[in-house]
Design an enzyme around this catalytic site. Structure first.
Site, PDB file in Angstrom:
ATOM      1  N   ARG A 121       0.793  -1.436  -0.062  1.00 15.08           N
ATOM      2  CA  ARG A 121      -0.024   0.031  -0.176  1.00 15.08           C
ATOM      3  C   ARG A 121       0.870   1.105  -0.109  1.00 15.08           C
ATOM      4  NH1 ARG A 121      -4.662   1.728   4.417  1.00 15.08           N
ATOM      5  NH2 ARG A 121      -5.921   2.555   3.059  1.00 15.08           N
ATOM      6  N   ARG A 123      -0.216  -1.423  -4.712  1.00 11.65           N
ATOM      7  CA  ARG A 123       0.740  -1.605  -5.971  1.00 11.65           C
ATOM      8  C   ARG A 123       1.325  -3.102  -5.970  1.00 11.65           C
ATOM      9  NH1 ARG A 123       2.509   4.237  -5.848  1.00 11.65           N
ATOM     10  NH2 ARG A 123       0.911   5.067  -4.859  1.00 11.65           N
ATOM     11  N   ASN A 145      11.538  -0.518  -3.920  1.00 10.13           N
ATOM     12  CA  ASN A 145      11.464  -0.353  -2.632  1.00 10.13           C
ATOM     13  C   ASN A 145      12.485  -1.087  -1.614  1.00 10.13           C
ATOM     14  OD1 ASN A 145       8.199  -1.074  -3.589  1.00 10.13           O
ATOM     15  ND2 ASN A 145       8.505   0.832  -2.305  1.00 10.13           N
ATOM     16  N   ARG A 178       4.924   0.163   7.080  1.00  7.46           N
ATOM     17  CA  ARG A 178       4.655  -0.384   5.683  1.00  7.46           C
ATOM     18  C   ARG A 178       3.443  -1.428   5.860  1.00  7.46           C
ATOM     19  NH1 ARG A 178       7.961   3.381   4.963  1.00  7.46           N
ATOM     20  NH2 ARG A 178      10.010   3.151   5.049  1.00  7.46           N
ATOM     21  N   LYS A 207      -0.170  16.195  17.250  1.00  5.62           N
ATOM     22  CA  LYS A 207      -0.934  14.975  17.611  1.00  5.62           C
ATOM     23  C   LYS A 207      -1.076  14.174  16.571  1.00  5.62           C
ATOM     24  CE  LYS A 207      -5.143  14.033  20.329  1.00  5.62           C
ATOM     25  NZ  LYS A 207      -5.503  12.767  19.586  1.00  5.62           N
ATOM     26  N   VAL A 231       2.839  15.515  21.056  1.00  7.01           N
ATOM     27  CA  VAL A 231       3.973  16.351  21.332  1.00  7.01           C
ATOM     28  C   VAL A 231       3.493  17.553  21.912  1.00  7.01           C
ATOM     29  CG1 VAL A 231       6.015  17.591  20.542  1.00  7.01           C
ATOM     30  CG2 VAL A 231       5.299  15.636  19.466  1.00  7.01           C
ATOM     31  N   ASP A 287      11.676  14.152   6.574  1.00  8.60           N
ATOM     32  CA  ASP A 287      10.580  15.114   7.125  1.00  8.60           C
ATOM     33  C   ASP A 287      11.034  16.558   7.086  1.00  8.60           C
ATOM     34  OD1 ASP A 287       8.021  15.328   7.494  1.00  8.60           O
ATOM     35  OD2 ASP A 287       8.245  15.477   9.625  1.00  8.60           O
TER      36      ASP A 287
END
Length: 480
Positions: free
Chosen positions: A15, A23, A53, A86, A158, A164, A274
Site C-alpha cells: 500500500r 501496488r 522499495n 509499511r 498529535k 508532542v 521530514d
C-alpha cells in the site's frame, strides 16, 4: 560474515504510504534484514541492483489484520522517535503466515546477533553491565524524571501514536518538547519488541544543529522523550514576516542543514525524511535546530477512498509519491524545497488540489524569479531534479556533492560545524526562557494540559510492571 542469502521471495501488494493505492511488487527478503521490492520479478543481477522499495525488517514489529483488506500485514519500526509503518497484503492466510514467519525469523536472528555483539563489547556475556556503563557515562540521573516535573503548556502535534507537548521544566524554567508515545503501539501484546535500540541512537547523537534528547522515561503505558525546544522561533515565522531571505542568509541556514543531514546520513545511517520549514527552528543565537517532533499523522479511516492522503504533500519528493525506494536523496529534495522557499518566497510547486499538486511535483519543470543569481539557480535545479539518481547529493558522495557546489564555494564546512560563522540574524531573546517568539495565546496564560491519562502521575510503577523496557531512563550530561 556469511554471504547474504535470500530467505523468501514472491509477489505482495504494497500500500502506498502517501497515495493510498495498492501496488503489486515482487519482494525479496534477505537474511541481513533487507526487504526489497521490484515492479517486475528481477531476471538477473543487474535488475536486482535497482529495487523500487528498500526496507529493513531489523527491530520491526509485525501485525496481522483483516482491514482494509483480508490477509494484510503491517511492519512497524521506530526510526529516531517516529513510528513508521509499511502495509502489505497477500491472497491467502497461509501465504501471509509464511511471510510473517520468515520476517520474524530474520528479525529475531538479527536481534540475537546484535545482543551477542553488545555482550562482546561490554566484556560480560551474562549481565547488563554494558547498559549500566552506558548510563553512568551519560551522567546517570540522581532521581527518576517524572511527568510531575513539568508544566504542560501547549499541544504542538498529535498523531496516531501519541502527541508532542510544549513543556516547561519547573526546576529550571527551561522549555522542552515532550514527545509521548503509547507503549502498546510499539510493543506487541505478547512479545518484547526491540524498540529501544533507537533510543540509544538518539542518546548518542550529538550535533549542534539537531535537537538533542534531554531525558527519556516511561510511565506504565507511555514512553516519553523530552527534547530541546529552541526559543529563537520557527524559521517559518521569520520567513513569513520577511517574505524572502537574502541569498547569503539562505546560504547560512542551508549550510547548517547540510551539516546536520550529513551527520545523520553518514554517522547514523538515518534518513530524516521530514525536512520542511516548520521543522526548522532557530536557537537563541540564530543557529538552526532541526526538530524531531514528527508524528505519523492521523491514520486514514479503513475503507477510505484511494485518493486519501496523509502527510504534508508540498514537500514530498517525486519518488515518495510514486512509492519507489527513497533513500538519502529524499532529504536533498527537502533541502531544495526549503531553500527555494527561503530565496524565492514561495513553494516551488503548489496547488490546493492534491491531485494537481502531485502532478506538478512529478512533471512540472522548476521556475525561478529573475532576481535569483546563477549559483542559486544551479543549486536549486540540482536539488530539485525529479530523478533521485540524477539529483545533487543523489550519488555515493551524498552531502559532499552539495558541499562542493559553487553556491557554497566560500563556506568552510568545519567552521559551520563549530558555529564559527556569525548568524545573519540574531533573535531578540535575552535567555533560554524568553518566550517572545512563542504564540502569545499560550505564553500569556498558564494552560494546563493534563498528562495523557490522569493516572499517568503514577510514575513510580514498580519495575516488574515494565519488563519490556529495561534501561529506558536517560538524562543528558551537563547543561542542555
Amino acid at each position: 560474515m556469511n554471504d547474504v542469502a535470500i530467505v523468501k521471495e514472491g509477489w505482495l501488494h504494497k500500500r502506498g504510504e502517501y497515495i493510498k493505492t495498492w501496488r503489486p511488487r515482487y519482494f525479496l527478503l534477505k537474511n541481513d534484514g533487507t526487504f526489497i521490492g521490484y515492479k517486475e520479478r528481477p531476471q538477473d543481477v543487474d535488475q536486482r541492483e535497482s529495487p523500487l522499495n528498500n526496507f529493513s525488517v531489523a527491530q520491526c514489529q509485525l501485525m496481522k489484520t483483516e482491514r482494509p483488506r483480508p490477509n494484510t500485514f503491517i511492519i512497524r519500526c521506530l526510526q529516531w522517535t517516529t513510528v513508521i509503518e509499511r502495509t502489505f497484503h497477500v491472497e491467502t492466510p497461509e501465504e501471509r503466515e509464511e511471510w510473517a514467519t520468515a520476517i520474524q525469523t530474520v528479525a529475531d536472528g538479527l536481534k540475537r546477533q546484535e545482543e551477542e555483539t553488545m555482550d562482546f563489547r561490554s566484556g560480560s556475556p551474562s549481565d547488563n553491565s554494558g547498559a549500566e556503563e552506558m548510563e553512568v557515562s551519560l551522567a546517570k540521573p540522581k532521581h527518576r524524571v517524572t511527568m510531575n516535573e513539568f508544566e504542560y503548556l501547549k499541544l504542538l502535534g498529535k498523531g496516531t501514536f501519541g502527541k508532542v507537548i510544549l513543556v516547561k521544566e519547573k526546576a529550571t524554567g527551561r522549555y522542552y518538547a515532550m514527545k509521548i508515545l503509547k507503549k502498546e503501539v510499539i510493543v506487541a501484546k505478547d512479545e518484547v519488541a526491540h524498540t529501544l535500540t533507537e533510543n540509544r541512537v538518539l542518546q548518542n547523537s550529538r550535533h549542534p544543529f539537531l535537537t538533542a534528547l534531554k531525558y527519556s522515561f516511561q510511565t506504565h503505558d507511555r514512553l516519553c522523550f523530552v527534547m530541546e525546544y529552541a526559543n529563537g522561533g520557527e524559521l517559518f515565522f521569520h520567513l513569513s514576516r520577511e517574505r524572502v531571505f537574502s541569498e547569503d542568509r539562505a546560504r547560512f541556514y542551508g549550510a547548517e542543514i547540510v551539516s546536520a543531514l550529513d551527520y545523520l546520513h553518514s554517522e547514523k545511517n538515518v534518513v530524516y525524511r521530514d525536512l520542511k520549514l516548520e521543522n526548522l527552528m532557530l536557537d537563541k543565537d540564530g543557529h538552526i535546530k532541526i526538530t524531531d517532533f514528527g508524528l505519523c499523522k492521523e491514520g486514514i479511516k479503513d475503507g477510505a477512498t484511494m485518493k486519501t492522503f496523509c502527510g504534508t504533500p508540498e514537500y514530498l519528493a517525486p519518488e515518495v509519491l510514486e512509492d519507489n525506494d527513497y533513500g538519502r536523496a529524499v532529504d536533498w529534495w527537502g533541502l531544495g524545497v526549503v531553500m527555494y522557499e527561503m530565496m524565492c518566497g514561495r513553494l516551488p510547486f503548489y496547488n490546493q488540489d492534491h491531485e494537481k499538486l502531485f502532478e506538478l511535483i512529478l512533471m512540472e519543470e522548476i521556475r525561478f524569479p529573475r532576481t535569483l543569481g546563477p549559483e542559486a539557480k544551479s543549486l536549486l535545479s540540482g536539488l530539485l531534479k525529479k530523478d533521485p539518481t540524477q539529483r545533487l547529493g543523489g550519488g555515493s558522495e551524498d552531502a559532499k556533492e552539495i558541499m562542493q557546489h559553487r553556491f557554497f564555494a566560500n563556506i568552510v564546512w568545519q567552521d559551520v560545524y563549530e558555529k564559527k560563522l556569525s548568524p545573519p540574524f540574531k533573535p531578540q531573546v535575552t535567555s533560554e526562557t524568553d518566550t517572545r517568539y512563542f504564540d502569545e495565546e499560550f505564553t500569556a496564560q498558564m494552560i494546563t494540559i493534563t498528562p495523557p491519562d490522569q493516572d499517568d502521575s503514577m510514575e513510580c510503577v514498580d519495575s516488574e510492571r515494565r519488563p519490556h523496557f529495561p534501561q529506558f531512563s536517560y538524562s543528558a550530561s551537563g547543561t542542555a
